[in-house]
Design a protein around this motif. Structure first.
Motif, PDB file in Angstrom:
ATOM      1  N   ARG A 130      22.437  25.560   6.986  1.00  0.00           N
ATOM      2  CA  ARG A 130      22.167  25.871   5.579  1.00  0.00           C
ATOM      3  C   ARG A 130      21.359  27.168   5.528  1.00  0.00           C
ATOM      4  NH1 ARG A 130      25.966  22.432   5.360  1.00  0.00           N
ATOM      5  NH2 ARG A 130      25.433  20.221   5.389  1.00  0.00           N
ATOM      6  N   TRP A 131      22.062  28.294   5.461  1.00  0.00           N
ATOM      7  CA  TRP A 131      21.365  29.577   5.483  1.00  0.00           C
ATOM      8  C   TRP A 131      20.600  29.838   4.191  1.00  0.00           C
ATOM      9  CZ3 TRP A 131      20.853  31.137  10.133  1.00  0.00           C
ATOM     10  CH2 TRP A 131      21.898  31.101  11.064  1.00  0.00           C
ATOM     11  N   ARG A 132      21.167  29.452   3.050  1.00  0.00           N
ATOM     12  CA  ARG A 132      20.598  29.792   1.747  1.00  0.00           C
ATOM     13  C   ARG A 132      19.634  28.708   1.261  1.00  0.00           C
ATOM     14  NH1 ARG A 132      22.976  33.639   3.256  1.00  0.00           N
ATOM     15  NH2 ARG A 132      24.614  34.849   2.222  1.00  0.00           N
ATOM     16  N   ASP A 133      18.555  29.129   0.641  1.00  0.00           N
ATOM     17  CA  ASP A 133      17.582  28.171   0.131  1.00  0.00           C
ATOM     18  C   ASP A 133      18.184  27.244  -0.918  1.00  0.00           C
ATOM     19  OD1 ASP A 133      15.673  29.245   1.772  1.00  0.00           O
ATOM     20  OD2 ASP A 133      14.538  30.273   0.201  1.00  0.00           O
ATOM     21  N   ASP A 134      19.081  27.768  -1.776  1.00  0.00           N
ATOM     22  CA  ASP A 134      19.668  26.914  -2.802  1.00  0.00           C
ATOM     23  C   ASP A 134      20.553  25.839  -2.183  1.00  0.00           C
ATOM     24  OD1 ASP A 134      21.617  28.700  -1.960  1.00  0.00           O
ATOM     25  OD2 ASP A 134      22.360  29.168  -3.971  1.00  0.00           O
ATOM     26  N   TRP A 139      15.709  37.746   6.550  1.00  0.00           N
ATOM     27  CA  TRP A 139      16.970  38.440   6.785  1.00  0.00           C
ATOM     28  C   TRP A 139      18.145  37.461   6.850  1.00  0.00           C
ATOM     29  CZ3 TRP A 139      18.869  43.284   6.917  1.00  0.00           C
ATOM     30  CH2 TRP A 139      20.079  43.498   7.569  1.00  0.00           C
ATOM     31  N   VAL A 140      18.023  36.411   7.688  1.00  0.00           N
ATOM     32  CA  VAL A 140      19.172  35.513   7.865  1.00  0.00           C
ATOM     33  C   VAL A 140      19.460  34.724   6.595  1.00  0.00           C
ATOM     34  CG1 VAL A 140      18.808  35.350  10.356  1.00  0.00           C
ATOM     35  CG2 VAL A 140      17.810  33.606   8.860  1.00  0.00           C
ATOM     36  N   ARG A 141      18.437  34.408   5.805  1.00  0.00           N
ATOM     37  CA  ARG A 141      18.684  33.667   4.567  1.00  0.00           C
ATOM     38  C   ARG A 141      19.492  34.492   3.573  1.00  0.00           C
ATOM     39  NH1 ARG A 141      13.324  32.132   5.289  1.00  0.00           N
ATOM     40  NH2 ARG A 141      12.580  33.441   3.567  1.00  0.00           N
ATOM     41  N   ARG A 142      19.425  35.781   3.691  1.00  0.00           N
ATOM     42  CA  ARG A 142      20.134  36.659   2.760  1.00  0.00           C
ATOM     43  C   ARG A 142      21.440  37.211   3.307  1.00  0.00           C
ATOM     44  NH1 ARG A 142      15.253  35.999   1.713  1.00  0.00           N
ATOM     45  NH2 ARG A 142      14.327  36.249  -0.348  1.00  0.00           N
ATOM     46  N   ARG A 143      21.568  37.298   4.609  1.00  0.00           N
ATOM     47  CA  ARG A 143      22.715  37.990   5.186  1.00  0.00           C
ATOM     48  C   ARG A 143      23.656  37.089   5.989  1.00  0.00           C
ATOM     49  NH1 ARG A 143      22.283  43.560   5.123  1.00  0.00           N
ATOM     50  NH2 ARG A 143      24.463  43.404   5.712  1.00  0.00           N
ATOM     51  N   CYS A 147       7.044  35.299   3.004  1.00  0.00           N
ATOM     52  CA  CYS A 147       7.777  34.226   2.333  1.00  0.00           C
ATOM     53  C   CYS A 147       8.522  33.388   3.367  1.00  0.00           C
ATOM     54  CB  CYS A 147       8.740  34.796   1.308  1.00  0.00           C
ATOM     55  SG  CYS A 147       9.917  35.978   1.971  1.00  0.00           S
ATOM     56  N   HIS A 148       8.609  32.116   3.102  1.00  0.00           N
ATOM     57  CA  HIS A 148       9.308  31.206   4.001  1.00  0.00           C
ATOM     58  C   HIS A 148      10.442  30.540   3.262  1.00  0.00           C
ATOM     59  CE1 HIS A 148       7.561  27.727   1.966  1.00  0.00           C
ATOM     60  NE2 HIS A 148       6.386  28.302   2.058  1.00  0.00           N
ATOM     61  N   GLY A 149      11.327  29.918   4.025  1.00  0.00           N
ATOM     62  CA  GLY A 149      12.413  29.164   3.431  1.00  0.00           C
ATOM     63  C   GLY A 149      11.960  27.779   3.021  1.00  0.00           C
ATOM     64  N   VAL A 150      12.918  26.952   2.635  1.00  0.00           N
ATOM     65  CA  VAL A 150      12.611  25.611   2.154  1.00  0.00           C
ATOM     66  C   VAL A 150      12.204  24.712   3.313  1.00  0.00           C
ATOM     67  CG1 VAL A 150      13.519  23.592   0.962  1.00  0.00           C
ATOM     68  CG2 VAL A 150      14.211  25.889   0.234  1.00  0.00           C
ATOM     69  N   ARG A 176      18.287  23.043  -0.867  1.00  0.00           N
ATOM     70  CA  ARG A 176      17.817  22.158  -1.949  1.00  0.00           C
ATOM     71  C   ARG A 176      18.931  21.253  -2.448  1.00  0.00           C
ATOM     72  NH1 ARG A 176      15.158  27.110  -3.338  1.00  0.00           N
ATOM     73  NH2 ARG A 176      12.888  26.899  -3.109  1.00  0.00           N
ATOM     74  N   THR A 177      20.144  21.746  -2.432  1.00  0.00           N
ATOM     75  CA  THR A 177      21.263  20.974  -2.962  1.00  0.00           C
ATOM     76  C   THR A 177      21.728  19.895  -1.991  1.00  0.00           C
ATOM     77  OG1 THR A 177      22.040  22.858  -4.256  1.00  0.00           O
ATOM     78  CG2 THR A 177      23.634  21.108  -3.814  1.00  0.00           C
ATOM     79  N   LYS A 178      21.796  20.229  -0.701  1.00  0.00           N
ATOM     80  CA  LYS A 178      22.369  19.296   0.271  1.00  0.00           C
ATOM     81  C   LYS A 178      21.333  18.472   1.009  1.00  0.00           C
ATOM     82  CE  LYS A 178      26.704  21.744   0.894  1.00  0.00           C
ATOM     83  NZ  LYS A 178      27.691  22.305   1.838  1.00  0.00           N
ATOM     84  N   ARG A 179      20.148  19.010   1.235  1.00  0.00           N
ATOM     85  CA  ARG A 179      19.046  18.268   1.843  1.00  0.00           C
ATOM     86  C   ARG A 179      19.388  17.696   3.228  1.00  0.00           C
ATOM     87  NH1 ARG A 179      15.511  16.592  -2.444  1.00  0.00           N
ATOM     88  NH2 ARG A 179      14.224  15.616  -0.829  1.00  0.00           N
ATOM     89  N   ASP A 180      20.187  18.420   3.993  1.00  0.00           N
ATOM     90  CA  ASP A 180      20.536  17.982   5.339  1.00  0.00           C
ATOM     91  C   ASP A 180      20.813  19.217   6.183  1.00  0.00           C
ATOM     92  OD1 ASP A 180      23.006  18.926   4.522  1.00  0.00           O
ATOM     93  OD2 ASP A 180      24.012  16.985   4.537  1.00  0.00           O
TER      94      ASP A 180
END
Length: 384
Positions: A237-241, A264-268, A39-42, A244-248
Motif C-alpha cells: 500500500r504505497w499511498r496513504d489513502d 518519495w515512495v508514497r508519491r512515486r 512527515c510520516h505515512g499512516v 486508510r481504505t484497506k487497512r492491511d
C-alpha cells in the motif's frame, strides 16, 4: 512467508523495498525542506481500532470485541490478515479462513495461511485469559473454511494481564538494525522454551551458512517469478489513502522506509514499480544483506502438515514473538526457502532435522526496538 509488521517480507514479509535514503535524497536534489517536514505515512496509532461508521456494539459484546481486537494484532503473511470470525452464540466463536486473502503464488497449499491463523488463535487465547474470557480452542480438519471452534469461558482476569496485553500490543517484526553478535545462552534457552519444537543455529555455524545461502538463492528464484512479484505488488500500500481504505498489507512505514525516502515512495511508487528489473535486483541485494545479519537462525518444526500441526506451529511462532522485546531480540521471518521447490527439497536432511520445518526466523539483538506501525482492519470487517 511474507509478513506483517515487517517488510516486503514473508510473514509480517521479507524483501525490503530497494530505495535507500541516499538514493531518494539524490533524486529529490535540493528539496531539503521536505526532509525538514519529517512527515510520516499512516501508522497503526493513526487509525481507530473500530469502524467509526458501524453502530455501537451491544454492551455484553464489548469484552469479546476487545479480545478479538488483540487477536487481530497477530502476525500474518504480507499482513494479509486472512481471518474471519463467526459469532454463533454468547460463548461460541468459529474461526474461518478468508480465501480472498490467500497468497496462491507463494503459498498455493495455504500452509502459511494456516500458520497465520494459528498466530491469531494464540493472541486470542492469551488476551482471553488476560481479560477473563479463557478460550477452549478445537481445530477443525478437512477442506472446510472453518478452521477452529472457540468456546469462551469466564474467569478472573489473569495476574499478568497488563504485561500480556502490552506484549501483544507492542509486538513488532524488524528487518534492519541487527547486530552481528552472539546471542546469550540464557536468551537462546528462553527463545527455545517459547517456541517449543525448535532448533537454534548460531552465527558462523555450518547450518547458519546453509540457511543464509539457501535464503539468498530462494529470493533470487522468487524475484524472477512474475506471479510472485505481482502478488507482492498487490499487497503493498504505497499511498496513504489506500492504507486508510484497506487497512492491511505492507506500508512504507512497516517496510521501515521513513523520512525523505518514505515521502518519495508514497508519491512515486506504484505496483508497476515492484515489477521493474531494478526493484527485483535491489530486493535480492537487500535479502543478501538481511540473511547475513544477526546472531543466528531459529527453526520451528512440527509433526507434519495437518491443520492441527500448522495451527500449533503458528501459535508457537506468535508465542515466541511476544517474548522477544523483553530480551532486546528481534525476529525476521524469512521463509522463501520453504516456498521454492528447488531450495525446499532436502532441507530437513541437510540440517539433520527429522521433523517438518514450519518456520525460519533470522534473530538477533537490535540497535533499537520501535513501536509497531502495521495497520489492522477494524473488528467489524472480519466479524461475520
Amino acid at each position: 512467508m511474507r509478513d506483517v509488521d515487517g517488510a516486503v517480507a514473508n510473514h509480517d514479509g521479507n524483501r525490503e523495498v530497494p530505495l535507500g535514503r541516499r538514493q531518494a535524497v539524490g533524486r529529490l536534489g535540493g528539496l531539503a525542506v521536505v526532509a525538514a517536514l519529517g512527515c510520516h505515512g499512516v501508522r497503526r496509532v493513526d487509525l481507530p481500532a473500530d469502524d467509526a461508521s458501524a453502530a455501537p456494539p451491544p454492551a455484553p459484546d464489548a469484552s469479546i470485541r476487545r479480545v478479538l481486537g488483540y487477536a487481530a494484532l497477530a502476525s500474518s503473511a504480507h499482513n494479509s490478515q486472512p481471518w474471519r470470525v463467526r459469532r454463533e452464540s454468547a460463548d461460541r466463536l468459529v474461526l474461518l479462513r478468508d480465501v480472498m486473502r490467500r497468497l496462491p503464488a507463494v503459498d498455493p497449499a495455504d500452509r502459511e495461511l494456516m500458520l497465520s491463523l494459528g498466530a491469531f488463535l494464540e493472541n486470542l487465547a492469551q488476551a482471553g485469559a488476560a481479560l477473563g474470557l479463557p478460550c477452549d480452542i478445537v481445530p477443525v480438519e478437512g477442506e472446510t473454511d472453518e478452521v477452529a471452534t472457540i468456546h469462551l469461558g469466564a474467569a478472573a482476569p489473569g495476574p499478568t494481564a497488563r504485561r500480556t496485553l502490552d506484549a501483544i500490543s507492542r509486538r513488532r517484526i524488524l528487518r534492519s538494525g541487527y547486530r552481528d553478535e552472539a546471542i546469550a545462552p540464557d536468551h537462546v534457552a528462553a527463545m527455545l522454551a517459547s517456541a517449543g519444537e525448535a532448533r537454534f543455529y548460531a552465527r558462523g555455524s555450518r547450518e547458519w551458512s546453509l540457511l543464509r545461502d539457501g535464503t539468498i538463492a530462494a529470493n533470487r528464484l522468487q524475484a524472477a517469478r512474475d506471479d510472485a512479484q505481482r502478488e507482492l505488488a498487490s499487497w503493498i500500500r504505497w499511498r496513504d489513502d489506500e492504507v486508510r481504505t484497506k487497512r492491511d498489507g505492507l506500508t512504507p512505514e512497516s517496510l521501515e522506509i521513513g523520512g525523505v525516502a518514505g515521502w518519495w515512495v508514497r508519491r512515486r511508487y506504484t505496483s508497476a514499480s515492484v515489477m521493474s528489473p531494478a526493484f527485483r535486483k535491489r530486493g535480492v541485494e537487500t535479502a543478501e544483506r538481511q540473511a547475513s545479519a544477526g546472531g543466528g537462525w531459529l527453526v520451528l518444526t512440527g509433526s507434519g502438515s495437518t491443520r492441527a500441526s500448522l495451527l500449533d506451529a503458528g501459535r508457537r511462532y506468535e508465542r515466541l514473538l511476544l517474548s522477544l522485546r523483553g530480551l532486546g531480540i528481534a525476529a525476521h521471518p524469512m521463509t522463501q526457502i520453504l516456498e521454492e521447490a528447488e531450495t525446499r527439497r532436502g532441507l530437513e536432511a541437510s540440517l539433520g532435522v527429522s521433523e517438518t520445518i514450519q518456520f525460519l526466523l533470522r534473530v538477533g539483538y537490535v540497535e533499537r526496538y520501535p513501536e509497531p506501525v502495521s495497520v489492522r482492519r477494524p473488528i467489524d470487517w472480519f466479524l461475520v
